[in-house]
Design a protein around this motif. Structure first.
Motif, mmCIF file in Angstrom:
data_model
loop_
_atom_site.group_PDB
_atom_site.id
_atom_site.type_symbol
_atom_site.label_atom_id
_atom_site.label_comp_id
_atom_site.label_asym_id
_atom_site.label_seq_id
_atom_site.Cartn_x
_atom_site.Cartn_y
_atom_site.Cartn_z
ATOM 1 N N CYS A 40 0.409 17.151 0.707
ATOM 2 C CA CYS A 40 1.037 17.774 1.878
ATOM 3 C C CYS A 40 0.057 18.784 2.440
ATOM 4 C CB CYS A 40 2.336 18.488 1.467
ATOM 5 S SG CYS A 40 3.256 19.167 2.874
ATOM 6 N N ALA A 41 -0.045 18.837 3.791
ATOM 7 C CA ALA A 41 -0.960 19.799 4.410
ATOM 8 C C ALA A 41 -0.569 21.220 3.995
ATOM 9 C CB ALA A 41 -0.915 19.641 5.931
ATOM 10 N N ASP A 42 0.721 21.470 3.940
ATOM 11 C CA ASP A 42 1.206 22.751 3.433
ATOM 12 C C ASP A 42 1.166 22.668 1.903
ATOM 13 O OD1 ASP A 42 2.599 24.938 2.548
ATOM 14 O OD2 ASP A 42 4.294 24.677 3.915
ATOM 15 N N THR A 43 0.049 23.146 1.324
ATOM 16 C CA THR A 43 -0.191 22.891 -0.104
ATOM 17 C C THR A 43 0.816 23.616 -0.996
ATOM 18 O OG1 THR A 43 -1.800 24.681 -0.084
ATOM 19 C CG2 THR A 43 -2.656 22.440 0.172
ATOM 20 N N GLY A 44 1.539 24.565 -0.449
ATOM 21 C CA GLY A 44 2.583 25.247 -1.219
ATOM 22 C C GLY A 44 3.615 24.273 -1.777
ATOM 23 N N TRP A 45 3.767 23.132 -1.118
ATOM 24 C CA TRP A 45 4.761 22.154 -1.569
ATOM 25 C C TRP A 45 4.272 21.331 -2.764
ATOM 26 C CZ3 TRP A 45 9.697 22.168 -0.807
ATOM 27 C CH2 TRP A 45 10.250 22.634 0.388
ATOM 28 N N VAL A 46 2.958 21.211 -2.892
ATOM 29 C CA VAL A 46 2.433 20.257 -3.877
ATOM 30 C C VAL A 46 2.884 20.645 -5.296
ATOM 31 C CG1 VAL A 46 0.344 19.222 -4.870
ATOM 32 C CG2 VAL A 46 0.485 19.650 -2.400
ATOM 33 N N PRO A 48 0.850 -1.202 0.000
ATOM 34 C CA PRO A 48 0.000 0.000 0.000
ATOM 35 C C PRO A 48 0.881 1.246 0.000
ATOM 36 C CG PRO A 48 -0.438 -1.431 1.919
ATOM 37 C CD PRO A 48 0.788 -1.954 1.266
ATOM 38 N N PRO A 49 0.474 2.300 -0.667
ATOM 39 C CA PRO A 49 1.259 3.538 -0.615
ATOM 40 C C PRO A 49 1.261 4.088 0.811
ATOM 41 C CG PRO A 49 -0.798 3.880 -1.827
ATOM 42 C CD PRO A 49 -0.745 2.434 -1.485
ATOM 43 N N PRO A 50 2.251 4.895 1.171
ATOM 44 C CA PRO A 50 2.333 5.390 2.550
ATOM 45 C C PRO A 50 1.103 6.217 2.920
ATOM 46 C CG PRO A 50 3.897 6.541 1.119
ATOM 47 C CD PRO A 50 3.344 5.407 0.334
ATOM 48 N N GLU A 51 0.633 6.026 4.167
ATOM 49 C CA GLU A 51 -0.468 6.866 4.661
ATOM 50 C C GLU A 51 0.129 8.163 5.189
ATOM 51 O OE1 GLU A 51 -3.499 5.515 7.581
ATOM 52 O OE2 GLU A 51 -3.222 3.601 6.517
ATOM 53 N N LEU A 52 -0.419 9.259 4.757
ATOM 54 C CA LEU A 52 0.192 10.547 5.090
ATOM 55 C C LEU A 52 0.076 10.840 6.587
ATOM 56 C CD1 LEU A 52 1.584 12.912 3.665
ATOM 57 C CD2 LEU A 52 -0.621 14.090 3.679
ATOM 58 N N ARG A 53 1.213 11.115 7.222
ATOM 59 C CA ARG A 53 1.197 11.505 8.639
ATOM 60 C C ARG A 53 1.102 13.031 8.729
ATOM 61 N NH1 ARG A 53 6.356 8.121 11.028
ATOM 62 N NH2 ARG A 53 6.575 6.831 9.183
ATOM 63 N N PRO A 54 0.593 13.527 9.845
ATOM 64 C CA PRO A 54 0.466 14.995 9.990
ATOM 65 C C PRO A 54 1.842 15.659 9.904
ATOM 66 C CG PRO A 54 -0.571 13.832 11.861
ATOM 67 C CD PRO A 54 0.138 12.796 11.051
ATOM 68 N N GLY A 55 1.920 16.700 9.116
ATOM 69 C CA GLY A 55 3.192 17.428 8.978
ATOM 70 C C GLY A 55 4.136 16.811 7.963
#
Lengths: 317, 317
Positions: free
Chosen positions: A64-70, A17-24
């Motif tokens: 990414c929660a910080d969408t600037g990175w996407v 399974p692909p990694p589950e996104l952790r907070p941060g």
């Protein structure tokens, strides 16, 4: 997703399974990855690691929660630190005792379609750097760590022992600040490939004159320490990059008699590595000896394990 | 004159001609001398030395072209350097490759009625220091060398491994600049003797907490290095004072992984040593376990060689 998975005994291409996104953290699509000597050691039991291998990569942020990175093309520092312990407070998350390390310690690595890292670990890759250059960010940063640890005036004479990838990168990085750098190796073809700028690349026998101000031990052989001690001047500096045991009784008396300073040196800061790659156009692509799609990852490992082979990449071909 | 002479096999009290004064040197009457661990090693073949042993002393100048020295009570730096080579030009005569060393290398030592040294090596002993304190100038200076090599803020936690003379002196000297110093040893009686000021002196088992900023290895055993690596924090400093081989294969990987800096440390500057002795009244006399006249020098060596014995002096009793 597909991943190169080591189960403690065998390396295999597996569907996981692909990694589950952790907070941060940020989820990344891996664009290009490299096989490092450490990966080969891990498949021989080093660190007792199990999971997805790989810690050298260029990726694209897909979540990414910080969408600037996407959408950004990034390299990522491999140590995920707690952020609160004493080492972290000193700015040395690379030494956080409870850290996990991408593809090395308690964290799946980047030899997969996707991986994840704390957003704080990401560094955008400058436009001028191709994937095939930027994939060297981690080892170039490790080489740059020497500049972070050892104050240099620019007038030092430096000798680097070992014509493997790390030795060559250390010699190139030192060559960006010192005019007198000699790389010592045992493989004429690698020495030829290492010649760049004013770098001298010479065989171990007879080797350079003793009395060097700075000696970098990157042979990956314990016996390299003896040669390094012999070449270093009194009150000089010896940087240890190899993490292998020295065979037989070892006499460290020369370190005491000549008051040599030995600096253990490991990972480096990615800002520094990326800046050196960009500003000095280090000829890292010369080190690439093959590139395989992830599907042929086992073949890539076999190639990387052959004696004398430098860098093998995994990514679209 | 009488002298304790080692012929490569046996130590003997011999009658030899007094030293002939060389230009720029001073002839000294030895007032009090110490037997060092190195002297014991030399009688076991270390350095292949032959001649008069001894390099720790307080003397009185009896002949010198610079007559200002005559009659002065002095300690003397033990390395006689060429003064012109690169090391000498850097102010590191202690590392001059063609140096001779009092009682250790190509120069007769001070376990005799007289000895000689370059006038440039002499340091007047301050009035407030007795011979029995000043005779420790050489080993105290060697301990002070740590302060010369390792920048300290005063807030570091330091651990010294080894409750021999050098370990105790290192702990005392560090105690003059750091408030948190622990000496680790195996001999309850020595640990008791070492307690001074705020110094903690503890048995090796269980020993202090790991994570020390500064660890000094002065056990005189190769195995001390392993303990030192274990106690040192990441990016910490490990000072090597022992000149013995580490037994068996040695894994220096912890130095690399934790980016520890190892500082080989040997002789120190006598100004520093004399100043520490005077200003801090280091309780060096506690280390004295016996004093013998030169005539009983062989007996003194036997006493010094007994396990657990600290300092034995040779001089008028």
């Amino acid at each position: 997703m597909k991943a190169l998975w080591f189960d403690g005994e065998r390396l295999a291409l597996r569907e996981i399974p692909p990694p589950e996104l952790r907070p941060g953290w940020a989820r990344l699509r891996v664009r290009l990855a490299g096989i490092c000597r450490t990966d080969l050691e891990l498949t021989r039991g080093y660190m007792g690691f199990r999971g997805v291998l790989g810690h050298e990569f260029v990726g694209e942020v897909i979540e990414c929660a910080d969408t600037g990175w996407v959408g950004k093309r990034v390299a990522g520092e491999i140590n995920a630190a707690c952020g609160t312990c004493e080492a972290c407070r000193r700015g040395l998350g690379r030494h956080c005792p409870t850290r996990s390390v991408l593809g090395i310690l308690n964290m799946d690595g980047c030899l997969a379609e996707e991986c994840q890292l704390p957003a704080a670990n990401l560094h955008e890759v400058p436009d001028g750097l191709s994937d095939r250059m930027a994939v060297f960010t981690e080892p170039v940063s490790a080489a740059c760590e020497i500049l972070d640890q050892v104050p240099l005036t620019g007038r030092e004479r430096a000798v680097v022992l070992g014509d493997g990838k790390l030795g060559i990168l250390c010699a190139w990085v030192l060559g960006t600040v010192l005019s007198d750098v000699t790389l010592v190796g045992r493989h004429p073809a690698k020495l030829e490939r290492a010649r760049w700028g004013g770098l001298r690349a010479v065989p171990a026998d007879p080797g350079p004159e003793p009395g060097a101000d700075l000696v970098v031990e990157a042979t990956g052989r314990g016996s390299g320490l003896h040669a390094a001690m012999r070449l270093c001047r009194p009150r000089g500096t010896l940087v240890l990059k190899s993490t292998v045991a020295a065979p037989g009784d070892i006499n460290l008396a020369p370190l005491v008699i000549h008051e040599i300073t030995v600096v253990g040196s490991r990972c480096g800061r990615f800002e520094t590595g990326l800046a050196r790659l960009r500003d000095h156009r280090l000829p890292v692509e010369r080190l690439i000896e093959g590139q395989y799609p992830l599907d042929r990852g086992l073949e890539a490992f076999e190639h990387a394990a052959r004696p004398g082979v430098l860098k093998i990449l995994i990514g679209p071909t």
